[in-house]
Scaffold this active site. Structure first.
Site, PDB file in Angstrom:
ATOM      1  N   LYS A 187       1.404   3.584  -9.371  1.00 31.53           N
ATOM      2  CA  LYS A 187       0.723   4.669  -8.646  1.00 31.53           C
ATOM      3  C   LYS A 187      -0.234   5.310  -9.641  1.00 31.53           C
ATOM      4  O   LYS A 187      -0.192   6.512  -9.918  1.00 31.53           O
ATOM      5  CB  LYS A 187       1.788   5.651  -8.114  1.00 31.53           C
ATOM      6  CG  LYS A 187       1.269   6.722  -7.178  1.00 31.53           C
ATOM      7  CD  LYS A 187       0.878   6.207  -5.809  1.00 31.53           C
ATOM      8  CE  LYS A 187       0.215   7.309  -4.999  1.00 31.53           C
ATOM      9  NZ  LYS A 187      -0.373   6.824  -3.731  1.00 31.53           N
ATOM     10  N   ASP A 219       2.170   2.440  -2.504  1.00 30.28           N
ATOM     11  CA  ASP A 219       2.110   2.676  -1.053  1.00 30.28           C
ATOM     12  C   ASP A 219       1.460   1.473  -0.358  1.00 30.28           C
ATOM     13  O   ASP A 219       1.905   1.007   0.690  1.00 30.28           O
ATOM     14  CB  ASP A 219       1.383   3.989  -0.719  1.00 30.28           C
ATOM     15  CG  ASP A 219       0.097   4.212  -1.503  1.00 30.28           C
ATOM     16  OD1 ASP A 219      -0.191   3.434  -2.436  1.00 30.28           O
ATOM     17  OD2 ASP A 219      -0.643   5.158  -1.169  1.00 30.28           O
TER      18      ASP A 219
END
Ligand code: IPM
Ligand code: MG
Length: 353
Positions: A187, A219
């Protein structure tokens, strides 16, 4: 070879599936002329009840004595809804990982042709999916500095360069033995720890020019695993992201009861199913022993005993083909087999082939 095996059966369905794993291990050792010696040791809620510690020193010493640990499951609902519990079964698992230095958790996601109809994904999406998630297991938020106050709490997602480097080398090793495609999941658009991961990965990737490396935000990876799981060959990620993504990965194959895993690192390696202790099924002889049995295959493969691993995988496939299956994966109208019966069928197959 001579095997010394620590057997940590733990809680819930643990003891039932553990017995199947041990029987399979024994049958394979007899067949191939390996000696095997087992020592049982306490862990999880069972160990809390008996000695007040979910990973007692005796258990640690048994693990150090062993060449490999055959682990089943820990967890007990008595602790789940009690935020004030002083000691939890899961702490035993974390202590084992930390004390044995098990920094690399290898979780393959494979599909079984005859179970694809149980997948929540469409057949054309999931058929042929075959990837491995390499999860860092001894760093990050699980083990970083914590504060647990009444008004404020935090967990620190700390990683050192050395921790990132060593897990990347493991991941590249797998990629080289497979389809030479590594996806680094992080991330890095938000987290400092992820930016270190990405920087180190970009450096290490130069040592593996034969492997195609790509980088994906977590994600996006969660989404891609559902939309196009065949994209992945090997993925590598930090502890917390790996925890979440491997649960997602484990269901796309149709049943969580099928997937084994290995945790390796500095000391004795551990082989265990991906699923948990399923307390509701305890003692009912309905739990699927296949993940545990396949973790024995991973154990042999870790020691470069490929034929032994192959025989176990063949036996598992044969049991599925013969519809000798536990209830959750049985075909409509098929006879019901219990944990013990599936284990015994597979053990017999191994003896006779
Ligand atoms: C896993 C489990 C453990 C984890 C729990 C039981 C502590 O979910 O092995 O994935 O979070 O690592
Ligand atoms: Mg998990």
């Amino acid at each position: 070879m001579d095997f010394k095996i620590a057997v940590l059966a733990g809680d819930g369905i643990g003891p039932e599936i553990s017995a199947c794993g041990v029987d399979v291990m024994t049958a394979v050792c007899e067949k191939f002329g390996h000696k095997v010696e087992y020592r049982n040791a306490l862990c999880g809620a069972d160990a809390i009840d008996k000695v007040g510690d979910p990973f007692p020193d005796d258990t640690y010493n048994t693990c150090l004595w062993a060449d490999a640990v055959l682990f089943s499951a820990v967890g007990d609902p008595r602790f789940d809804n009690d935020p004030n519990a002083k000691v939890r079964p899961e702490q035993g698992l974390l202590a084992m990982r930390k004390k044995l230095g098990l920094y690399a958790n290898i979780r393959p996601v494979e599909t079984f042709g005859c179970l694809i109809h149980l997948s929540p994904l469409r057949r054309d999406i999931v058929e042929g999916a075959d990837f491995v998630c390499i999860r860092e297991l001894t760093g990050g938020m699980y083990f970083g500095e914590k504060l647990e106050g009444d008004d404020r709490a935090y967990d620190t997602n700390a990683y050192t360069r050395a921790e990132v480097e060593r897990i990347l080398h493991v991941a590249y090793g797998y990629a080289r033995r497979r389809r030479r495609h590594l996806t680094v999941v992080d991330k890095a658009n938000v987290l400092a720890s992820s930016r270190l991961w990405r920087k180190v990965a970009q450096e290490i990737s130069l040592q593996y020019p034969d492997v195609e490396t790509d980088y994906m935000y977590v994600d996006n990876a969660a989404m891609r695993m559902i939309q196009d799981p065949k994209f992945f060959d090997v993925m590598v990620t930090e502890n917390t992201f790996g925890d979440i993504l491997t649960d997602e990965g484990s269901v796309i194959s149709g049943s969580m009861g099928l997937l084994p895993s290995a945790s390796t690192g500095e000391k004795t390696p551990v082989f265990e199913p991906i699923h948990g202790s399923w307390p509701q099924a305890k003692g009912k002889n309905i739990a699927n022993p296949l993940a545990q049995i396949l973790s024995v295959a991973m154990l042999f493969e870790y020691f470069d005993l490929g034929a032994e691993g192959r025989l176990i995988r063949d036996a598992v496939n044969a049991s599925l083909e013969a519809n000798v299956r536990t209830p959750e994966i049985q075909v409509p109208g098929g006879a019901t087999y219990g944990t013990k019966e599936v284990g015994a069928w597979i053990t017999d197959y191994i003896r006779n082939h």
